[in-house]
Design a protein around this motif. Structure first.
Motif, PDB file in Angstrom:
ATOM      1  N   GLY A 294       0.818  -1.198   0.000  1.00 61.23           N
ATOM      2  CA  GLY A 294       0.000   0.000   0.000  1.00 61.23           C
ATOM      3  C   GLY A 294       0.851   1.247   0.000  1.00 61.23           C
ATOM      4  O   GLY A 294       2.088   1.186  -0.137  1.00 61.23           O
ATOM      5  N   PRO A 295       0.226   2.415   0.160  1.00 60.50           N
ATOM      6  CA  PRO A 295       0.971   3.677   0.178  1.00 60.50           C
ATOM      7  C   PRO A 295       2.054   3.671   1.251  1.00 60.50           C
ATOM      8  O   PRO A 295       1.859   3.158   2.350  1.00 60.50           O
ATOM      9  CB  PRO A 295      -0.107   4.723   0.490  1.00 60.50           C
ATOM     10  CG  PRO A 295      -1.388   4.099   0.021  1.00 60.50           C
ATOM     11  CD  PRO A 295      -1.233   2.632   0.294  1.00 60.50           C
TER      12      PRO A 295
ATOM     13  N   PHE B  95      -5.812  -2.005  -1.054  1.00 58.67           N
ATOM     14  CA  PHE B  95      -5.418  -0.637  -0.743  1.00 58.67           C
ATOM     15  C   PHE B  95      -5.641   0.308  -1.918  1.00 58.67           C
ATOM     16  O   PHE B  95      -5.737   1.523  -1.725  1.00 58.67           O
ATOM     17  CB  PHE B  95      -3.957  -0.591  -0.299  1.00 58.67           C
ATOM     18  CG  PHE B  95      -3.717  -1.224   1.043  1.00 58.67           C
ATOM     19  CD1 PHE B  95      -4.181  -0.631   2.203  1.00 58.67           C
ATOM     20  CD2 PHE B  95      -3.037  -2.429   1.150  1.00 58.67           C
ATOM     21  CE1 PHE B  95      -3.969  -1.212   3.450  1.00 58.67           C
ATOM     22  CE2 PHE B  95      -2.819  -3.015   2.387  1.00 58.67           C
ATOM     23  CZ  PHE B  95      -3.292  -2.405   3.539  1.00 58.67           C
ATOM     24  N   ALA B  96      -5.726  -0.222  -3.128  1.00 63.13           N
ATOM     25  CA  ALA B  96      -5.931   0.612  -4.310  1.00 63.13           C
ATOM     26  C   ALA B  96      -7.405   0.807  -4.639  1.00 63.13           C
ATOM     27  O   ALA B  96      -7.736   1.480  -5.614  1.00 63.13           O
ATOM     28  CB  ALA B  96      -5.219  -0.001  -5.514  1.00 63.13           C
TER      29      ALA B  96
ATOM     30  N   ASP C 147      -9.298   2.625  -3.071  1.00 59.42           N
ATOM     31  CA  ASP C 147      -9.380   4.076  -2.919  1.00 59.42           C
ATOM     32  C   ASP C 147      -8.421   4.695  -3.931  1.00 59.42           C
ATOM     33  O   ASP C 147      -7.204   4.551  -3.820  1.00 59.42           O
ATOM     34  CB  ASP C 147      -8.990   4.457  -1.488  1.00 59.42           C
ATOM     35  CG  ASP C 147      -8.963   5.958  -1.254  1.00 59.42           C
ATOM     36  OD1 ASP C 147      -9.282   6.723  -2.193  1.00 59.42           O
ATOM     37  OD2 ASP C 147      -8.606   6.371  -0.139  1.00 59.42           O
ATOM     38  N   THR C 148      -8.958   5.373  -4.937  1.00 59.19           N
ATOM     39  CA  THR C 148      -8.091   5.903  -5.992  1.00 59.19           C
ATOM     40  C   THR C 148      -7.139   6.976  -5.470  1.00 59.19           C
ATOM     41  O   THR C 148      -6.083   7.195  -6.057  1.00 59.19           O
ATOM     42  CB  THR C 148      -8.917   6.459  -7.160  1.00 59.19           C
ATOM     43  OG1 THR C 148      -9.881   7.393  -6.672  1.00 59.19           O
ATOM     44  CG2 THR C 148      -9.637   5.327  -7.894  1.00 59.19           C
TER      45      THR C 148
ATOM     46  N   ALA D 117      -5.527   6.694  -2.660  1.00 54.56           N
ATOM     47  CA  ALA D 117      -4.390   5.901  -2.200  1.00 54.56           C
ATOM     48  C   ALA D 117      -3.541   5.446  -3.384  1.00 54.56           C
ATOM     49  O   ALA D 117      -2.300   5.460  -3.322  1.00 54.56           O
ATOM     50  CB  ALA D 117      -4.877   4.704  -1.397  1.00 54.56           C
TER      51      ALA D 117
ATOM     52  N   ARG E  68      -1.334   8.210  -4.447  1.00 51.06           N
ATOM     53  CA  ARG E  68      -0.147   8.385  -3.608  1.00 51.06           C
ATOM     54  C   ARG E  68       0.940   7.388  -3.994  1.00 51.06           C
ATOM     55  O   ARG E  68       2.138   7.718  -3.998  1.00 51.06           O
ATOM     56  CB  ARG E  68      -0.521   8.243  -2.135  1.00 51.06           C
ATOM     57  CG  ARG E  68      -1.412   9.365  -1.626  1.00 51.06           C
ATOM     58  CD  ARG E  68      -1.458   9.425  -0.108  1.00 51.06           C
ATOM     59  NE  ARG E  68      -2.047   8.232   0.502  1.00 51.06           N
ATOM     60  CZ  ARG E  68      -3.351   8.054   0.701  1.00 51.06           C
ATOM     61  NH1 ARG E  68      -4.221   8.983   0.299  1.00 51.06           N
ATOM     62  NH2 ARG E  68      -3.806   6.961   1.294  1.00 51.06           N
ATOM     63  N   VAL E  69       0.529   6.158  -4.308  1.00 46.27           N
ATOM     64  CA  VAL E  69       1.514   5.166  -4.751  1.00 46.27           C
ATOM     65  C   VAL E  69       2.139   5.586  -6.076  1.00 46.27           C
ATOM     66  O   VAL E  69       3.353   5.441  -6.272  1.00 46.27           O
ATOM     67  CB  VAL E  69       0.863   3.775  -4.870  1.00 46.27           C
ATOM     68  CG1 VAL E  69       1.842   2.777  -5.483  1.00 46.27           C
ATOM     69  CG2 VAL E  69       0.399   3.271  -3.511  1.00 46.27           C
TER      70      VAL E  69
END
Length: 260
Positions: free
Chosen positions: A214-215, A233-234, A236-237, A239, A242-243
Motif C-alpha cells: 500500500g501507500p 489498498f488501491a 481508494d483511488t 491511495a 499516492r503510490v
C-alpha cells in the motif's frame, strides 16, 4: 529514460461490474493527470474481473494504462467449459495476465505444471504474464529468494521468449494487516531482480512486490524493487494516486543514477 517503475492493481472479486467500471473511469482520469504515467516513467496496469475487461479496455482506450485479466486457460481453443482463452483475451485488448496466484494454487489446486502451461499460453498470445511467486513460510531471505526463483524457472520452462512481470508475494503476507518487513522484502527482491535480469530472452522483465502492499511501502523499498502489485489498498483511488507519486519519485531517482 530507463526502465519504468511498474504499478499494478488486481480487483480480485471485490467489486461488481458497475463498481469496477466506475473505479476504472476514476483511474483513467487519474492516469491522464499524472505526468509520470503519461510519460511512461511509471507503467500502470489494472486487472478487473473477466466480465468487466472489454468495457475497461474501452475506458482506457489506447492510453498508457494496460488492462489485464486475472487468469487464463492453458489451451487456446477447445471443449473447455467455463475457461477463457488467451486468444480471446488478447482479442479484446488484454495486455497483461495474472498467472499462478497463491489463491489459484490453494483454492483451485493449480500445480507448477498448470502454472507453466498458462505462462506459455500468455506469452504465445503476446501478453505479458504477471507471474505470482513466493514462499509459503517466512524464512531466511536467501532461502525465500531461492524458492521464489525456482518457481519462476519452472513457470518459464519451454515458454516462448518475452517479457515477464514477476510479482513476488510471500504467501504468508497476502491479506495480512501489514506487509512483510521492508528489510526482508528488499533482500529477497534484490536477489530476484539480479536472477531475472540474467534470464535469456526476457528483456525488459520486472520484479514487483505484492502481499498487503500500500501507500508508503515503495518509498521504503527503493530501487531494490521495480514496483508494486496492489490489492485492496488501491480500491481508494486517492491511495493509488499516492503510490503513483512514490513510483514517480523512484523513477526520477533511478534516472539520475543512470546518468552518473
Amino acid at each position: 529514460m530507463g526502465a519504468p517503475v511498474v504499478v499494478g492493481v488486481s480487483l480480485k472479486m471485490y467489486f461488481g461490474h458497475r463498481q469496477s467500471l466506475d473505479w476504472c473511469a476514476s483511474v483513467a482520469e487519474l492516469s491522464r493527470s499524472h505526468a509520470a504515467v503519461a510519460s511512461g516513467a511509471v507503467e500502470l496496469f489494472v486487472i478487473p474481473g473477466y466480465l468487466s475487461v472489454p468495457a475497461a479496455a474501452e475506458i482506457f482506450g489506447s492510453g498508457p494504462v494496460a488492462v489485464g485479466a486475472q487468469d487464463l486457460a492453458s489451451e487456446d481453443t477447445g471443449a473447455f467449459t467455463g475457461e477463457v482463452s488467451g486468444v480471446e483475451l488478447a482479442e479484446v485488448g488484454v495486455r497483461v495476465v495474472e498467472v499462478g496466484h497463491a489463491e489459484r494454487r490453494r483454492l483451485f489446486g493449480e500445480s507448477d505444471e498448470v502454472v507453466r502451461s498458462k505462462t506459455a499460453a500468455a506469452l504465445r498470445n503476446n501478453m505479458t504474464p504477471v507471474l505470482c511467486i513466493g514462499e509459503s513460510v517466512k524464512s531466511d531471505p536467501v532461502d525465500a529468494a531461492a524458492e521464489s526463483m525456482r518457481q519462476v524457472v519452472s513457470a518459464l520452462e519451454g515458454a516462448p521468449a518475452g517479457r515477464v512481470i514477476v510479482a513476488y508475494e510471500p504467501v504468508w503476507a497476502i491479506g495480512a494487516a501489514e506487509p512483510a518487513p521492508a528489510e526482508y522484502i528488499r533482500a529477497v527482491c534484490a536477489i530476484l531482480r539480479a536472477s531475472v535480469a540474467a534470464l535469456s530472452g526476457r528483456d525488459g522483465s520486472a520484479v514487483i512486490y505484492g502481499g498487503s502492499a500500500g501507500p508508503g511501502l515503495l518509498t521504503q523499498l527503493g530501487s531494490d524493487v521495480d514496483g508494486l502489485f496492489l490489492g485492496r489498498f488501491a480500491h481508494d483511488t486517492a491511495a493509488l494516486g499516492r503510490v503513483l507519486d512514490e513510483a514517480a519519485d523512484l523513477a526520477a531517482s533511478r534516472g539520475k543514477e543512470s546518468e552518473r
